[in-house]
Design a protein around this motif. Structure first.
Motif, PDB file in Angstrom:
ATOM      1  N   ARG A  31      -9.437   8.062   4.240  1.00 39.09           N
ATOM      2  CA  ARG A  31      -9.585   8.230   5.698  1.00 39.09           C
ATOM      3  C   ARG A  31      -8.767   7.128   6.350  1.00 39.09           C
ATOM      4  N   VAL A  32      -7.679   7.513   7.016  1.00 36.70           N
ATOM      5  CA  VAL A  32      -6.762   6.531   7.592  1.00 36.70           C
ATOM      6  C   VAL A  32      -7.418   5.853   8.795  1.00 36.70           C
ATOM      7  N   LYS A  33      -7.254   4.538   8.860  1.00 39.29           N
ATOM      8  CA  LYS A  33      -7.768   3.761   9.991  1.00 39.29           C
ATOM      9  C   LYS A  33      -6.641   3.301  10.922  1.00 39.29           C
ATOM     10  N   THR A  34      -5.586   2.735  10.352  1.00 40.58           N
ATOM     11  CA  THR A  34      -4.472   2.225  11.155  1.00 40.58           C
ATOM     12  C   THR A  34      -3.158   2.492  10.439  1.00 40.58           C
ATOM     13  N   GLY A  59       4.855   7.856   9.012  1.00 42.90           N
ATOM     14  CA  GLY A  59       3.952   6.729   8.803  1.00 42.90           C
ATOM     15  C   GLY A  59       3.832   6.299   7.367  1.00 42.90           C
ATOM     16  N   HIS A  60       4.238   5.044   7.074  1.00 40.56           N
ATOM     17  CA  HIS A  60       4.110   4.516   5.709  1.00 40.56           C
ATOM     18  C   HIS A  60       3.463   3.131   5.670  1.00 40.56           C
ATOM     19  N   GLU A  61       3.119   2.570   6.819  1.00 36.75           N
ATOM     20  CA  GLU A  61       2.439   1.275   6.865  1.00 36.75           C
ATOM     21  C   GLU A  61       0.961   1.555   7.151  1.00 36.75           C
ATOM     22  N   VAL A  62       0.209   1.864   6.115  1.00 37.92           N
ATOM     23  CA  VAL A  62      -1.069   2.552   6.280  1.00 37.92           C
ATOM     24  C   VAL A  62      -2.221   1.791   5.630  1.00 37.92           C
ATOM     25  N   ALA A  63      -3.325   1.687   6.369  1.00 39.79           N
ATOM     26  CA  ALA A  63      -4.568   1.131   5.822  1.00 39.79           C
ATOM     27  C   ALA A  63      -5.713   2.086   6.141  1.00 39.79           C
ATOM     28  N   GLY A  64      -6.677   2.158   5.240  1.00 44.07           N
ATOM     29  CA  GLY A  64      -7.792   3.062   5.461  1.00 44.07           C
ATOM     30  C   GLY A  64      -8.934   2.810   4.499  1.00 44.07           C
ATOM     31  N   VAL A  65      -9.815   3.792   4.377  1.00 44.08           N
ATOM     32  CA  VAL A  65     -11.018   3.676   3.551  1.00 44.08           C
ATOM     33  C   VAL A  65     -11.078   4.863   2.592  1.00 44.08           C
ATOM     34  N   VAL A  66     -11.422   4.579   1.348  1.00 43.92           N
ATOM     35  CA  VAL A  66     -11.582   5.649   0.365  1.00 43.92           C
ATOM     36  C   VAL A  66     -12.746   6.543   0.787  1.00 43.92           C
ATOM     37  N   GLU A  67     -12.465   7.833   0.918  1.00 45.66           N
ATOM     38  CA  GLU A  67     -13.526   8.792   1.233  1.00 45.66           C
ATOM     39  C   GLU A  67     -14.041   9.476  -0.036  1.00 45.66           C
ATOM     40  N   GLU A  68     -13.107   9.787  -0.945  1.00 49.89           N
ATOM     41  CA  GLU A  68     -13.491  10.480  -2.181  1.00 49.89           C
ATOM     42  C   GLU A  68     -12.528  10.084  -3.285  1.00 49.89           C
ATOM     43  N   GLU A 120      -5.233  11.789  10.018  1.00 48.82           N
ATOM     44  CA  GLU A 120      -6.606  11.346   9.763  1.00 48.82           C
ATOM     45  C   GLU A 120      -6.879  11.128   8.277  1.00 48.82           C
ATOM     46  N   TYR A 121      -6.199  11.877   7.416  1.00 46.54           N
ATOM     47  CA  TYR A 121      -6.440  11.755   5.977  1.00 46.54           C
ATOM     48  C   TYR A 121      -5.127  11.820   5.215  1.00 46.54           C
ATOM     49  N   LEU A 122      -5.131  11.202   4.043  1.00 48.96           N
ATOM     50  CA  LEU A 122      -4.050  11.389   3.092  1.00 48.96           C
ATOM     51  C   LEU A 122      -4.634  11.351   1.686  1.00 48.96           C
ATOM     52  N   VAL A 123      -3.922  11.962   0.745  1.00 46.42           N
ATOM     53  CA  VAL A 123      -4.307  11.942  -0.667  1.00 46.42           C
ATOM     54  C   VAL A 123      -3.204  11.238  -1.444  1.00 46.42           C
ATOM     55  N   SER A 124      -3.611  10.338  -2.328  1.00 41.01           N
ATOM     56  CA  SER A 124      -2.654   9.572  -3.120  1.00 41.01           C
ATOM     57  C   SER A 124      -3.183   9.373  -4.527  1.00 41.01           C
ATOM     58  N   GLU A 125      -2.254   9.238  -5.472  1.00 42.06           N
ATOM     59  CA  GLU A 125      -2.639   8.790  -6.799  1.00 42.06           C
ATOM     60  C   GLU A 125      -3.222   7.375  -6.692  1.00 42.06           C
ATOM     61  N   GLU A 126      -4.194   7.102  -7.530  1.00 43.42           N
ATOM     62  CA  GLU A 126      -4.896   5.815  -7.519  1.00 43.42           C
ATOM     63  C   GLU A 126      -3.931   4.637  -7.594  1.00 43.42           C
ATOM     64  N   LYS A 127      -2.875   4.745  -8.423  1.00 43.60           N
ATOM     65  CA  LYS A 127      -2.004   3.595  -8.670  1.00 43.60           C
ATOM     66  C   LYS A 127      -1.224   3.166  -7.430  1.00 43.60           C
ATOM     67  N   TYR A 128      -1.162   4.018  -6.403  1.00 39.20           N
ATOM     68  CA  TYR A 128      -0.433   3.659  -5.183  1.00 39.20           C
ATOM     69  C   TYR A 128      -1.354   3.143  -4.077  1.00 39.20           C
ATOM     70  N   LEU A 129      -2.609   2.883  -4.420  1.00 35.68           N
ATOM     71  CA  LEU A 129      -3.557   2.332  -3.455  1.00 35.68           C
ATOM     72  C   LEU A 129      -4.029   0.968  -3.943  1.00 35.68           C
ATOM     73  N   HIS A 130      -4.060   0.008  -3.025  1.00 41.02           N
ATOM     74  CA  HIS A 130      -4.440  -1.358  -3.381  1.00 41.02           C
ATOM     75  C   HIS A 130      -5.670  -1.758  -2.576  1.00 41.02           C
ATOM     76  N   LYS A 131      -6.670  -2.230  -3.280  1.00 41.09           N
ATOM     77  CA  LYS A 131      -7.932  -2.599  -2.642  1.00 41.09           C
ATOM     78  C   LYS A 131      -7.758  -3.855  -1.796  1.00 41.09           C
ATOM     79  N   LEU A 132      -8.409  -3.845  -0.640  1.00 40.53           N
ATOM     80  CA  LEU A 132      -8.313  -4.947   0.317  1.00 40.53           C
ATOM     81  C   LEU A 132      -9.575  -5.800   0.303  1.00 40.53           C
ATOM     82  N   PRO A 133      -9.466  -7.065   0.688  1.00 48.55           N
ATOM     83  CA  PRO A 133     -10.676  -7.853   0.921  1.00 48.55           C
ATOM     84  C   PRO A 133     -11.506  -7.193   2.021  1.00 48.55           C
ATOM     85  N   PRO A 134     -12.804  -7.067   1.846  1.00 48.55           N
ATOM     86  CA  PRO A 134     -13.617  -6.303   2.815  1.00 48.55           C
ATOM     87  C   PRO A 134     -13.606  -6.884   4.215  1.00 48.55           C
TER      88      PRO A 134
END
Length: 339
Positions: A31-34, A59-68, A120-134
Motif C-alpha cells: 500500500r503506497v504511502k508517498t 513514480g519510482h521513489e516510493v515508500a509504503g506498507v506491506v499489505e500482503e 495506491e498499490y503496487l506488487v513487487s518481488e520481495e528482493k526489491y523491497l527494503h524494510k524501513l525503521p518503523p
C-alpha cells in the motif's frame, strides 16, 4: 485503485485501474504511502525519455506498507514499512555477474518500463523491497531512492576524505550528491544558476557556492583550489558545454562523473584527459546502495527533510509537476502523498 498514468507523451491523467494481484509465492503487495517526483518522471510525461513505454504509471521513489506477502516471502510481513528498489534485473548477464545490476542488459525500471508507484498499490518481488525503521516518516522515506543515486555517483567517482568535490547543478540529486560527499569527508563546492537552489546548497552546508551566470567558474575553481583543480566533479546539469568545461577544472588524476543522458554529442579534449589521466565516468541508478542509504537517511532525518519543499496529495499531481518543472522556481523535492 487510483493511479497517475502517462497516457501518451504530453498527457498525464489520474485514472482508475484494477488493484495489482500477486502472481508468484515471493511477491508482496504494498500500500503506497508517498512517492517523490523525479526529473525522469518529467521526461516521461513530456515524451523525452527514450526508454519509456506508454501508457505507464509513473513514480519510482516510493515508500509504503506491506499489505500482503506471498507464502514464499521470508523477510517481510503485513504492516512492515518498506521502500521500493525500482530496478528489475536478470541476474545472469555480464553486468549482473560482475556486481553491476544497475546496467543489466535486460534492465527494466519501475515507472519507465513497468508500472510505478504513483498509485495506491503496487506488487513487487520481495528482493526489491527494503524494510524501513518503523519510526521513519514516510515523506522522508521517499528520499531514500534518490540518496542511493547520490551514493552510487560518489562510489563511481571514488570520493575520499580530503577530496575537493565540485557539484555542477544543485537540483535534488546534485544536493544529495553533495551531502553524501561531505559525509565522506570531502570539501564541497556547488555551482548553480538558480538563486533558490544556491540558497538551499548554503542551508545544507556547502563549503562554497558559485553563480555561473555572474562568475567565471573556471577561474573561481582555480582560485579556491590554489590552481590545482578539483578532484571529483559531479556534472548534474545535463548541459553538454558544462561537461566539456569540466575537463579544465579537474585536477590531475581527477574523476568526472556525468549524470546526463544528453542526446547532443559532446566534444572531449583528450589532450586534457591524457595529460592529467582523468577518469570520465557514467553513472546510472544504483548497485547495492539501498541499505547504506536507509542508514544514512534514518540518521540524518532533519538534513533529509530540508530537501522537501512541497508535499501534495496525489490528486494535485499537476501542481506538483509544474512546481518541479519551473526553471526559476523554488521547488526542491516534491512529494506526492498517495494514502
Amino acid at each position: 485503485m487510483k493511479a497517475l498514468q502517462a497516457i501518451q507523451p504530453g498527457k498525464l491523467e489520474l485514472v482508475s485501474l484494477p488493484v495489482p494481484q500477486m502472481k508468484t509465492p515471493t511477491e508482496v503487495r504494498v500500500r503506497v504511502k508517498t512517492a517523490g517526483i523525479c526529473g525522469s518522471d518529467l521526461h516521461i510525461a513530456h515524451g523525452t525519455n527514450p526508454y519509456a513505454t506508454y501508457p505507464r504509471v509513473l513514480g519510482h521513489e516510493v515508500a509504503g506498507v506491506v499489505e500482503e506477502a506471498g507464502p514464499g516471502v521470508t523477510t517481510l510481513k503485513p504492516g512492515d514499512p518498506v521502500v521500493l528498489e525500482p530496478i528489475v534485473y536478470c541476474g545472469g548477464c555480464y553486468a549482473c555477474n560482475h556486481g553491476r545490476p544497475n546496467v543489466c542488459e535486460h534492465l527494466q525500471v519501475r515507472g519507465v518500463h513497468l508500472d510505478g508507484g504513483f498509485a495506491e498499490y503496487l506488487v513487487s518481488e520481495e528482493k526489491y523491497l527494503h524494510k524501513l525503521p518503523p519510526e521513519l516518516d514516510f515523506s522522508i522515506a521517499a528520499l531514500i531512492e534518490p540518496f542511493t543515486i547520490g551514493m552510487q555517483a560518489n562510489a563511481r567517482g571514488g570520493t575520499q576524505p580530503g577530496d575537493t568535490v565540485l557539484v555542477q547543478g544543485a537540483g535534488p540529486i546534485g544536493l544529495i550528491a553533495m551531502l553524501v560527499a561531505k559525509s565522506l569527508g570531502a570539501y564541497c563546492i556547488v555551482s548553480e544558476i538558480n538563486p533558490s537552489r544556491r540558497e538551499k546548497a548554503r542551508q545544507l552546508n556547502a563549503d562554497a557556492v558559485l553563480d555561473p551566470s555572474s562568475a567565471d567558474v573556471v577561474k573561481e575553481i582555480m582560485r579556491l583550489t590554489d590552481g590545482k583543480g578539483v578532484n571529483v566533479i559531479h556534472e548534474a546539469t545535463g548541459v553538454p558545454s558544462v561537461l566539456a568545461q569540466s575537463l579544465q577544472m579537474a585536477s590531475t588524476a581527477g574523476r568526472i562523473v556525468a549524470y546526463s543522458f544528453a542526446t547532443t554529442p559532446i566534444p572531449i579534449d583528450f589532450m586534457q584527459v591524457n595529460k592529467k589521466e582523468l577518469s570520465l565516468l557514467g553513472t546510472r541508478h544504483q548497485a547495492f546502495q539501498f541499505e547504506p542509504a536507509i542508514r544514512f537517511v534514518a540518521s540524518h532525518t532533519e538534513l533529509a527533510r530540508n530537501l522537501i519543499s512541497h508535499e501534495l496529495p496525489l490528486e494535485e499531481y499537476q501542481k506538483g509537476f509544474d512546481l518541479f518543472a519551473a526553471k526559476n522556481g523554488n521547488a526542491c523535492k516534491v512529494i506526492l502523498r498517495v494514502d
